[in-house]
Design a protein around this motif. Structure first.
Motif, mmCIF file in Angstrom:
data_model
loop_
_atom_site.group_PDB
_atom_site.id
_atom_site.type_symbol
_atom_site.label_atom_id
_atom_site.label_comp_id
_atom_site.label_asym_id
_atom_site.label_seq_id
_atom_site.Cartn_x
_atom_site.Cartn_y
_atom_site.Cartn_z
ATOM 1 N N LYS A 4 0.832 -1.208 0.000
ATOM 2 C CA LYS A 4 0.000 0.000 0.000
ATOM 3 C C LYS A 4 0.864 1.254 0.000
ATOM 4 N N LEU A 5 1.943 1.235 0.809
ATOM 5 C CA LEU A 5 2.820 2.397 0.874
ATOM 6 C C LEU A 5 3.569 2.603 -0.439
ATOM 7 N N GLN A 6 4.065 1.518 -1.019
ATOM 8 C CA GLN A 6 4.777 1.630 -2.304
ATOM 9 C C GLN A 6 3.848 2.165 -3.393
ATOM 10 N N HIS A 7 2.607 1.699 -3.383
ATOM 11 C CA HIS A 7 1.621 2.175 -4.362
ATOM 12 C C HIS A 7 1.359 3.664 -4.178
ATOM 13 N N LEU A 8 1.232 4.103 -2.918
ATOM 14 C CA LEU A 8 0.969 5.519 -2.648
ATOM 15 C C LEU A 8 2.145 6.389 -3.088
ATOM 16 N N VAL A 9 3.360 5.943 -2.795
ATOM 17 C CA VAL A 9 4.552 6.704 -3.196
ATOM 18 C C VAL A 9 4.624 6.813 -4.713
ATOM 19 N N LEU A 10 4.411 5.685 -5.394
ATOM 20 C CA LEU A 10 4.462 5.685 -6.865
ATOM 21 C C LEU A 10 3.363 6.580 -7.441
ATOM 22 N N LEU A 11 2.180 6.529 -6.828
ATOM 23 C CA LEU A 11 1.071 7.373 -7.287
ATOM 24 C C LEU A 11 1.406 8.853 -7.113
ATOM 25 N N ALA A 12 2.007 9.203 -5.965
ATOM 26 C CA ALA A 12 2.384 10.600 -5.714
ATOM 27 C C ALA A 12 3.449 11.073 -6.704
ATOM 28 N N VAL A 13 4.374 10.182 -7.036
ATOM 29 C CA VAL A 13 5.418 10.543 -8.013
ATOM 30 C C VAL A 13 4.791 10.812 -9.375
ATOM 31 N N ILE A 14 3.904 9.911 -9.803
ATOM 32 C CA ILE A 14 3.260 10.076 -11.112
ATOM 33 C C ILE A 14 2.385 11.335 -11.137
ATOM 34 N N ALA A 15 1.610 11.517 -10.082
ATOM 35 C CA ALA A 15 0.615 12.600 -10.094
ATOM 36 C C ALA A 15 1.220 13.971 -9.799
ATOM 37 N N PHE A 51 -5.166 14.413 0.101
ATOM 38 C CA PHE A 51 -4.662 15.075 1.310
ATOM 39 C C PHE A 51 -3.205 15.525 1.144
ATOM 40 N N ILE A 52 -2.585 15.126 0.064
ATOM 41 C CA ILE A 52 -1.277 15.689 -0.296
ATOM 42 C C ILE A 52 -1.470 16.852 -1.259
ATOM 43 N N TYR A 53 -2.390 16.666 -2.203
ATOM 44 C CA TYR A 53 -2.578 17.636 -3.283
ATOM 45 C C TYR A 53 -3.155 18.977 -2.791
ATOM 46 N N PHE A 54 -4.258 18.935 -2.050
ATOM 47 C CA PHE A 54 -4.938 20.194 -1.724
ATOM 48 C C PHE A 54 -4.120 21.146 -0.833
ATOM 49 N N LYS A 68 -4.443 22.169 -12.377
ATOM 50 C CA LYS A 68 -5.702 22.782 -11.939
ATOM 51 C C LYS A 68 -6.855 21.792 -11.814
ATOM 52 N N LEU A 69 -6.952 20.855 -12.745
ATOM 53 C CA LEU A 69 -8.103 19.957 -12.777
ATOM 54 C C LEU A 69 -7.876 18.640 -12.043
ATOM 55 N N MET A 70 -6.667 18.429 -11.531
ATOM 56 C CA MET A 70 -6.346 17.121 -10.960
ATOM 57 C C MET A 70 -7.254 16.766 -9.784
ATOM 58 N N GLY A 71 -7.424 17.687 -8.830
ATOM 59 C CA GLY A 71 -8.249 17.410 -7.660
ATOM 60 C C GLY A 71 -9.686 17.117 -8.026
ATOM 61 N N GLU A 148 -5.615 0.179 9.365
ATOM 62 C CA GLU A 148 -4.478 0.596 8.549
ATOM 63 C C GLU A 148 -4.790 1.882 7.786
ATOM 64 N N ASP A 149 -6.028 1.986 7.259
ATOM 65 C CA ASP A 149 -6.413 3.187 6.515
ATOM 66 C C ASP A 149 -6.375 4.430 7.415
ATOM 67 N N ILE A 150 -6.923 4.299 8.624
ATOM 68 C CA ILE A 150 -6.927 5.431 9.555
ATOM 69 C C ILE A 150 -5.493 5.820 9.930
ATOM 70 N N GLY A 151 -4.665 4.802 10.127
ATOM 71 C CA GLY A 151 -3.263 5.080 10.459
ATOM 72 C C GLY A 151 -2.561 5.851 9.348
ATOM 73 N N TYR A 152 -2.791 5.460 8.096
ATOM 74 C CA TYR A 152 -2.190 6.173 6.966
ATOM 75 C C TYR A 152 -2.674 7.624 6.914
ATOM 76 N N PHE A 153 -3.973 7.801 7.131
ATOM 77 C CA PHE A 153 -4.548 9.155 7.090
ATOM 78 C C PHE A 153 -3.912 10.050 8.161
ATOM 79 N N LEU A 154 -3.784 9.528 9.370
ATOM 80 C CA LEU A 154 -3.216 10.326 10.462
ATOM 81 C C LEU A 154 -1.734 10.623 10.215
ATOM 82 N N GLN A 155 -0.984 9.581 9.841
ATOM 83 C CA GLN A 155 0.453 9.771 9.627
ATOM 84 C C GLN A 155 0.729 10.716 8.460
ATOM 85 N N LEU A 156 -0.066 10.595 7.402
ATOM 86 C CA LEU A 156 0.118 11.474 6.246
ATOM 87 C C LEU A 156 -0.128 12.933 6.631
#
Length: 486
Positions: A4-15, A51-54, A68-71, A148-156
């Motif tokens: 999940k973390l690797q996917h999120l990192v890769l997604l953030a890099v792409i986006a 929660f990274i983008y905005f 501009k339109l990503m969010g 796990e989802d709540i933990g990611y949200f808080l840590q992020l």
């Protein structure tokens, strides 16, 4: 298979990273499309990406206008994915029936706007401003969030709050000349605002709001965490010190009161002690040293002849307070709220003027108001208002007060609709007051209501992103409290 973390990192890099390096708008459009395809494997990471983008969206737009339109695209696609769940579970609509008050409010504002002669573009623009983050309520409400989802949200949130704090301190030390877009360096700010940290949000009040939310999350995690406690302590000190440098009175007052209510309700004495510790250390380790360091840097910059690259005609003679006044600037910001001078200026052309003028217009249009795009909202600021000449208003203005904006633009019917939405939240919260999230939702609603006295909170993306997320999570029917909530 990616974690999940690797996917999120890769997604953030792409986006986010790729369009920031290759700044042609087409690259951002392609990254958005690729991100939408990528989140099909993990939709919850698409939610985390928001929660990274905005919080850094203004900065990203300076790097690449294609952001501009990503969010909007992410939110709409995630909402459509959640919509399938609503269709399958028809009974779940009853849970969200009270959200119809917000739709009624938008309908009233839209009808009134057409009657007043507001352009279609401005009406669509304003409806989008109110509703785009509103969608997240249904997205979060439809998905089952695990521990796990709540933990990611808080840590992020903690990581992003820390990053924006560090950047804010750097911005303050170097007087907005380092690690910010050139356009921001050349801002022609008043002497009052020049000393405030604007951060990657490009607005000190928005940054103050965001850091207040992140500070609450950090103190909450600190009170329940068994590992990395020292890191949470450092993060809370960092955020508190930077929050003071924003001089955002509305955010500090609103969230300060809400935090006290939460501590008393939950008897969360550990969190209360954590806040007191953060205040003391944040002031003496971040706020005051930052002021001294900035004076030294300014003195060296002037003595070395390296002045900031700002056109001289754009610099006001009193563009910065004297060094000996900076140390007391924080307390002075609060003392001057009720000073005769500030009240007189505000009555002539400030927040009080907007309120009194708005009441006059409301009394002439009491039922459905003058409509969206007429008095102090985002559409007014971008498109101008058609009632400027009739009521002797500036063509482009911002109300900085949600209540008067509601009264003027949507009259009694629209205002009562929004109040009914708020009352429904309080009723639901009271009925489920033993739920661990109930105090969080109640206090976040309270803070939002207090902030509405100073800002247009319904249009503020970061605040509504968190508010609707917490509300959606609270409404999830099949949610069982996780250990982090106990």
């Amino acid at each position: 298979m990616l974690s999940k973390l690797q996917h999120l990192v890769l997604l953030a890099v792409i986006a986010l990273v790729v369009p920031s390096v290759f700044t042609h708008p087409v690259v951002a459009y392609l990254s958005t499309l690729l991100s939408l395809f990528f989140i099909a494997w993990n939709k919850k990471n698409g939610l985390l990406l928001l929660f990274i983008y905005f919080p850094i969206r203004p900065f990203l737009l300076e790097l690449n206008p294609g952001f501009k339109l990503m969010g909007d695209c992410l939110l709409i696609v995630l909402f459509l994915a959640a919509l399938y769940g609503f269709i399958r579970d028809r009974g779940s609509w009853k849970t969200y029936a009270f959200t119809g008050f917000i739709l009624l409010f938008c309908l009233v504002g839209t009808i009134a706007a057409f009657q007043t002669g507001v352009g279609l573009s401005a009406i669509i623009f304003q409806n989008r401003a109110y509703l785009i983050t509103f969608l997240i309520l249904f997205i979060v409400g439809q998905w089952k969030m695990n521990k796990e989802d709540i933990g990611y949200f808080l840590q992020l949130s903690i990581v992003m709050g820390s990053i924006l704090s560090v950047h804010g301190i750097i911005e303050y030390l170097f007087s907005r000349t380092f690690l910010v877009p050139e356009a921001w360096t050349n801002w022609n700010l008043s002497s009052v605002n020049e000393m405030r940290v604007y951060g990657l949000t490009a607005n000190p009040n928005v940054l103050g709001t965001y850091l207040s939310i992140c500070l609450f999350i950090t103190l909450y995690v600190l009170s329940v965490a068994k590992r990395w406690r020292i890191l949470y302590v450092l993060a809370s000190i960092l955020m508190l010190g930077t929050l003071c440098l924003t001089y955002s009175r509305g955010s500090i007052l609103a969230f300060g009161i809400a935090f006290i209510v939460y501590v008393l309700w939950k008897r969360a004495w550990k969190m209360g002690a954590g806040l007191i510790l953060s205040i003391v250390l944040g002031l003496f380790l971040i706020y005051y040293p930052a002021g001294i360091a900035r004076e030294e840097i300014d003195a060296h910059t002037i003595s070395d002849g390296h002045m900031p690259d700002v056109p001289q005609e754009e610099v006001e003679p009193d563009s910065a307070p004297p060094p000996n006044e900076r140390s007391s600037a924080f307390s002075n910001r609060f003392k001057e709220i009720f000073s005769d001078d500030i009240i007189e200026k505000s009555s002539q052309w400030g927040r009080l003027y907007v309120v009194f003028k708005g009441l006059d217009i409301y009394l002439m249009n009491p039922v459905i108001g003058t409509g969206f795009g007429t008095f102090g909202d985002s559409a007014t600021l971008s498109y101008g208002t058609p009632i400027a000449e009739r009521y002797q208003l500036p063509d482009r203005m911002y109300s900085d007060n949600q209540y008067i904006q509601l009264l003027v633009q949507t009259g009694t019917l629209g205002t009562v609709s929004v109040l009914a939405f708020v009352v429904a939240i309080f009723i639901i919260t009271w009925k489920r007051r033993k739920d661990p999230i109930a105090p969080v939702l109640f206090c976040l609603t309270l803070a939002t209501l207090l902030m509405a006295l100073f800002y247009n909170v319904l249009e503020e993306k970061i605040l509504t992103l968190y508010f609707y997320s917490v509300l959606g999570y609270f409404l999830t029917k099949e949610r069982t409290p996780h250990s982090l909530e106990k």
